[in-house]
Design a protein around this motif. Structure first.
Motif, PDB file in Angstrom:
ATOM      1  N   LYS A 150     -33.651  11.108 -44.176  1.00  0.00           N
ATOM      2  CA  LYS A 150     -33.155  11.841 -45.341  1.00  0.00           C
ATOM      3  C   LYS A 150     -31.703  12.251 -45.074  1.00  0.00           C
ATOM      4  CE  LYS A 150     -37.009  13.255 -47.936  1.00  0.00           C
ATOM      5  NZ  LYS A 150     -37.629  14.306 -48.732  1.00  0.00           N
ATOM      6  N   TYR A 188     -30.054  17.509 -47.668  1.00  0.00           N
ATOM      7  CA  TYR A 188     -31.234  18.234 -47.197  1.00  0.00           C
ATOM      8  C   TYR A 188     -30.893  19.372 -46.238  1.00  0.00           C
ATOM      9  CZ  TYR A 188     -33.704  14.715 -49.721  1.00  0.00           C
ATOM     10  OH  TYR A 188     -34.145  13.916 -50.741  1.00  0.00           O
ATOM     11  N   TRP A 196     -41.046  15.249 -38.496  1.00  0.00           N
ATOM     12  CA  TRP A 196     -41.623  15.115 -39.846  1.00  0.00           C
ATOM     13  C   TRP A 196     -43.015  14.467 -39.771  1.00  0.00           C
ATOM     14  CZ3 TRP A 196     -42.740  10.166 -41.632  1.00  0.00           C
ATOM     15  CH2 TRP A 196     -43.394  10.151 -42.864  1.00  0.00           C
ATOM     16  N   ARG A 255     -46.571  15.728 -41.269  1.00  0.00           N
ATOM     17  CA  ARG A 255     -47.198  14.980 -42.365  1.00  0.00           C
ATOM     18  C   ARG A 255     -48.643  14.596 -41.991  1.00  0.00           C
ATOM     19  NH1 ARG A 255     -45.309  12.358 -47.614  1.00  0.00           N
ATOM     20  NH2 ARG A 255     -47.069  11.060 -48.069  1.00  0.00           N
ATOM     21  N   THR A 309     -33.921  10.997 -54.750  1.00  0.00           N
ATOM     22  CA  THR A 309     -33.981  11.219 -53.308  1.00  0.00           C
ATOM     23  C   THR A 309     -32.772  10.534 -52.690  1.00  0.00           C
ATOM     24  OG1 THR A 309     -35.414  11.050 -51.378  1.00  0.00           O
ATOM     25  CG2 THR A 309     -35.442   9.177 -52.853  1.00  0.00           C
ATOM     26  N   ARG A 326     -41.676   8.732 -47.046  1.00  0.00           N
ATOM     27  CA  ARG A 326     -41.313  10.085 -47.465  1.00  0.00           C
ATOM     28  C   ARG A 326     -41.621  10.315 -48.945  1.00  0.00           C
ATOM     29  NH1 ARG A 326     -38.183  12.978 -43.635  1.00  0.00           N
ATOM     30  NH2 ARG A 326     -38.893  14.772 -44.851  1.00  0.00           N
ATOM     31  N   CYS A 342     -43.946  11.481 -52.235  1.00  0.00           N
ATOM     32  CA  CYS A 342     -44.588  12.777 -52.480  1.00  0.00           C
ATOM     33  C   CYS A 342     -46.011  12.828 -51.908  1.00  0.00           C
ATOM     34  CB  CYS A 342     -44.625  13.016 -53.986  1.00  0.00           C
ATOM     35  SG  CYS A 342     -45.454  14.532 -54.432  1.00  0.00           S
TER      36      CYS A 342
HETATM   37  C1  HEM Z   1     -45.275  15.953 -61.215  1.00  0.00           C
HETATM   38  C2  HEM Z   1     -45.327  16.493 -60.024  1.00  0.00           C
HETATM   39  C3  HEM Z   1     -44.506  16.095 -58.822  1.00  0.00           C
HETATM   40  C4  HEM Z   1     -43.414  15.288 -58.748  1.00  0.00           C
HETATM   41  C5  HEM Z   1     -42.693  14.562 -59.889  1.00  0.00           C
HETATM   42  C6  HEM Z   1     -43.029  15.219 -57.353  1.00  0.00           C
HETATM   43  C7  HEM Z   1     -41.964  14.470 -56.864  1.00  0.00           C
HETATM   44  C8  HEM Z   1     -41.615  14.406 -55.544  1.00  0.00           C
HETATM   45  C9  HEM Z   1     -40.494  13.667 -55.043  1.00  0.00           C
HETATM   46  C10 HEM Z   1     -39.515  12.839 -55.872  1.00  0.00           C
HETATM   47  C11 HEM Z   1     -40.467  13.830 -53.693  1.00  0.00           C
HETATM   48  C12 HEM Z   1     -39.432  13.297 -52.736  1.00  0.00           C
HETATM   49  C13 HEM Z   1     -38.398  14.381 -52.576  1.00  0.00           C
HETATM   50  C14 HEM Z   1     -37.214  13.977 -51.776  1.00  0.00           C
HETATM   51  O1  HEM Z   1     -37.163  12.893 -51.218  1.00  0.00           O
HETATM   52  O2  HEM Z   1     -36.307  14.799 -51.694  1.00  0.00           O
HETATM   53  C15 HEM Z   1     -41.574  14.686 -53.339  1.00  0.00           C
HETATM   54  C16 HEM Z   1     -41.876  15.067 -52.050  1.00  0.00           C
HETATM   55  C17 HEM Z   1     -42.893  15.939 -51.740  1.00  0.00           C
HETATM   56  N1  HEM Z   1     -43.779  16.519 -52.605  1.00  0.00           N
HETATM   57 FE1  HEM Z   1     -43.895  16.201 -54.592  1.00  0.00          FE
HETATM   58  N2  HEM Z   1     -43.881  15.998 -56.621  1.00  0.00           N
HETATM   59  C18 HEM Z   1     -44.813  16.542 -57.473  1.00  0.00           C
HETATM   60  C19 HEM Z   1     -45.858  17.375 -57.136  1.00  0.00           C
HETATM   61  C20 HEM Z   1     -46.158  17.790 -55.874  1.00  0.00           C
HETATM   62  C21 HEM Z   1     -47.279  18.639 -55.515  1.00  0.00           C
HETATM   63  C22 HEM Z   1     -48.324  19.166 -56.511  1.00  0.00           C
HETATM   64  C23 HEM Z   1     -47.203  18.865 -54.177  1.00  0.00           C
HETATM   65  C24 HEM Z   1     -48.090  19.678 -53.284  1.00  0.00           C
HETATM   66  C25 HEM Z   1     -49.136  20.342 -53.644  1.00  0.00           C
HETATM   67  C26 HEM Z   1     -46.044  18.143 -53.682  1.00  0.00           C
HETATM   68  C27 HEM Z   1     -45.640  18.104 -52.364  1.00  0.00           C
HETATM   69  C28 HEM Z   1     -44.608  17.331 -51.893  1.00  0.00           C
HETATM   70  C29 HEM Z   1     -44.247  17.256 -50.479  1.00  0.00           C
HETATM   71  C30 HEM Z   1     -44.923  18.012 -49.336  1.00  0.00           C
HETATM   72  C31 HEM Z   1     -43.184  16.377 -50.383  1.00  0.00           C
HETATM   73  C32 HEM Z   1     -42.463  15.943 -49.113  1.00  0.00           C
HETATM   74  C33 HEM Z   1     -43.171  14.713 -48.562  1.00  0.00           C
HETATM   75  C34 HEM Z   1     -42.595  14.213 -47.257  1.00  0.00           C
HETATM   76  O3  HEM Z   1     -41.378  14.125 -47.103  1.00  0.00           O
HETATM   77  O4  HEM Z   1     -43.412  13.870 -46.397  1.00  0.00           O
HETATM   78  N3  HEM Z   1     -45.446  17.511 -54.740  1.00  0.00           N
HETATM   79  N4  HEM Z   1     -42.259  15.018 -54.482  1.00  0.00           N
END
Ligand code: HEM
Length: 490
Positions: free
Chosen positions: A113, A118, A143, A147, A365, A430, A432
């Protein structure tokens, strides 16, 4: 007197030296910027506003005029193609919409990232915020460890077991909406959805401590102006409150574990485990980082998706009728929605997917490219940040015909799958973690809403987007709510 002129002479001498040093440092910085320009200027891009600030003034103008900055990025993608360059001081950012590069970069663990974005989320106005939590962790091994520990709380087996919680929390929302229908009170749907997703993620409604996160460039701009001090202090206080709430809940859970109580394998329990395996000596801070991460990442993204979906259904009666018919066919009068029911509501899935195409609530991202690569035939020297913007991709007509039309048929199970140009949940390692969680929750809430209520948008609302880092409807989507079958005059 002689002593005074001696000291005055020395002070002026020191001042001249200091000014000279500052001038030399500035000159070196300018030479470095020139070097960066020479290195990357073969990549197409819009003309810079200034040598020093690059494109930052345009971006700042867009934001301070309350426009969606991603529309500017879209306009540039249409003009300059699948990869274009933006400069800000000495930094270079590439906006990439080339599907092959999107696949190569996002699917590989090799590209971390981008620190440019970030690292800034570590703190918010000087207050620790996302820290080294899952979204912001840049070191691959750190990370990966987190995870792996969090994964069980999002496995499909575990999520199946959460259907009861999704139903129960959505029912609470339906009760509130029923009251509003009975009393003819208009409902701000975005607020209502925020409450339900908050309720699901925390099981306790603590809306008051929820901070609004401004976009990162906006944070920098905001912090430059003293008149924003009050706002900055409020944001800082919200962050502190969020972390202290987290500390309290984590301690309660810790005690429960120590007392041998039977605790659920939920997000909080898994967060405790991330600290157990943390080699660094800041266990509590890491737990709080992840508490904040899940609180923010897991709540408003889904609420905003639901609000945008209602906004579109409110102005497209044919699609509303079709999706409601499907809900009626699958659920009838049934109150408790099962996991299998969710699978049967395919058109509702299409509506939710199409919502995220036009309104990706987390719009992109970015990755740091530390080796030379070639994008669309253009050699890219190492050391740049690549931004992958799902808002831009979702609105480019080379990927989606008539892109501004809300058309769930694009996601019909028999339609061709978009090739690395649709990624509202990001892609690869990485991507969601909460994608399935979010879409199960969204489906349960939407299905119950469609099953029980008619809604119509209050006239005069804007359909514009508010960009606060995540995207949300500017109007709040204010609706008149009626029980199904109830006529507006009832
Ligand atoms: C419509 C709902 C959601 C959308 C559109 C969404 C979208 C995203 C996106 C685009 C990323 C990547 C972010 C980045 O690279 O900066 C991300 C990462 C993440 N999201 Fe979501 N998200 C949603 C709901 C959720 C929910 C409900 C949770 C947890 C309960 C969640 C937990 C996470 C986590 C923990 C990451 C980091 C994953 C990693 O790097 O291993 N998200 N999400």
């Amino acid at each position: 007197m002689a002593l005074f002129s001696f000291f005055a002479g020395w002070i002026s001498y020191l001042l001249i030296c200091l000014l000279g040093l500052i001038f030399i440092a500035f000159l070196c910085f300018c030479l470095y910027i020139k070097y960066i320009h020479l290195k990357y200027d073969h990549i197409p891009g819009p003309p810079r506003d200034s040598f020093l600030f690059g494109h930052l003034p345009t971006i700042q103008r867009e934001m301070s005029n309350d426009r969606v900055v991603h529309d500017k990025f879209l306009e540039w993608a249409e003009t300059y193609g699948p990869v274009y360059r933006i400069n800000g001081l000495h930094a270079v950012m590439l906006c990439v919409t080339c599907p092959d590069t999107t696949k190569e970069v996002l699917m590989s663990p090799k590209y971390p990232k981008a620190p440019l974005f970030y690292k800034r989320l570590f703190n918010l106005f000087g207050q620790r915020f996302f820290g080294n939590g899952l979204v912001t962790a840049q070191n691959h091994d750190e990370w990966y460890k987190q995870r792996r520990i969090m994964d069980p709380a999002f496995s499909s087996l575990y999520l199946r077991g959460q259907m009861g919680a999704f139903n129960e929390r959505a029912e609470k929302l339906m009760d509130k909406l029923a009251d509003m229908a009975d009393t003819n009170t208009a409902a701000n749907m975005q607020h209502m959805f925020n409450c339900v997703t908050l309720d699901v993620i925390t099981k306790v409604t603590v809306t008051s401590c929820y901070p609004q996160i401004p976009t990162l460039p906006l944070q920098l701009i905001i912090s430059l102006y003293p008149k924003n001090k009050k706002f900055i202090n409020e944001v800082k206080k919200s962050c502190q409150l969020l972390r202290s709430t987290g500390r309290q809940w984590i301690n309660e859970r810790k005690m429960a574990v120590q007392n041998g109580e039977d605790v659920p394998k939920d997000i909080l329990t898994q967060i405790l485990k991330t600290a157990e395996e943390n080699i660094a000596n800041d266990d509590e801070e890491l737990m709080l980082d992840n508490f904040v991460t899940f609180f923010i990442a897991g709540q408003e993204t889904t609420a905003n998706q639901l609000a945008f979906a209602v906004m579109e259904l409110g102005r497209l009666p044919e699609i509303l009728t079709k999706v409601r018919q499907e809900v009626d066919d699958v659920l009838g009068m049934k109150q408790e929605i099962s996991f299998d029911d969710l699978g049967k509501m395919t058109y509702l899935s299409q509506v939710l997917k199409e919502t995220l195409r036009l309104y990706p609530t987390a719009p992109g991202t970015s990755r740091f490219i530390s080796n030379d690569i070639v994008i669309n035939g253009i050699p890219i020297p190492a050391g740049v940040t690549c931004v992958f913007n799902s808002y831009v991709c979702g609105r480019l007509d080379k990927f989606f015909e008539d892109p501004l039309k809300f058309d769930p048929e694009r996601f019909h199970p028999d339609a061709a799958k978009p090739y690395y140009c649709y990624y509202p949940f990001a892609l690869g390692p990485r991507s969601c973690l909460g994608q399935s969680f979010a879409q199960m929750e969204a489906k349960v809430v939407m299905a119950k809403l469609l099953q029980r209520f008619d809604f119509s948008l209050l006239p005069g609302q804007s359909f514009d987007i508010l960009d606060t880092g995540s995207l949300r409807p500017k109007s709040g989507v204010v609706c008149n709510i009626r029980h199904r079958g109830q006529t507006p005059a009832d």
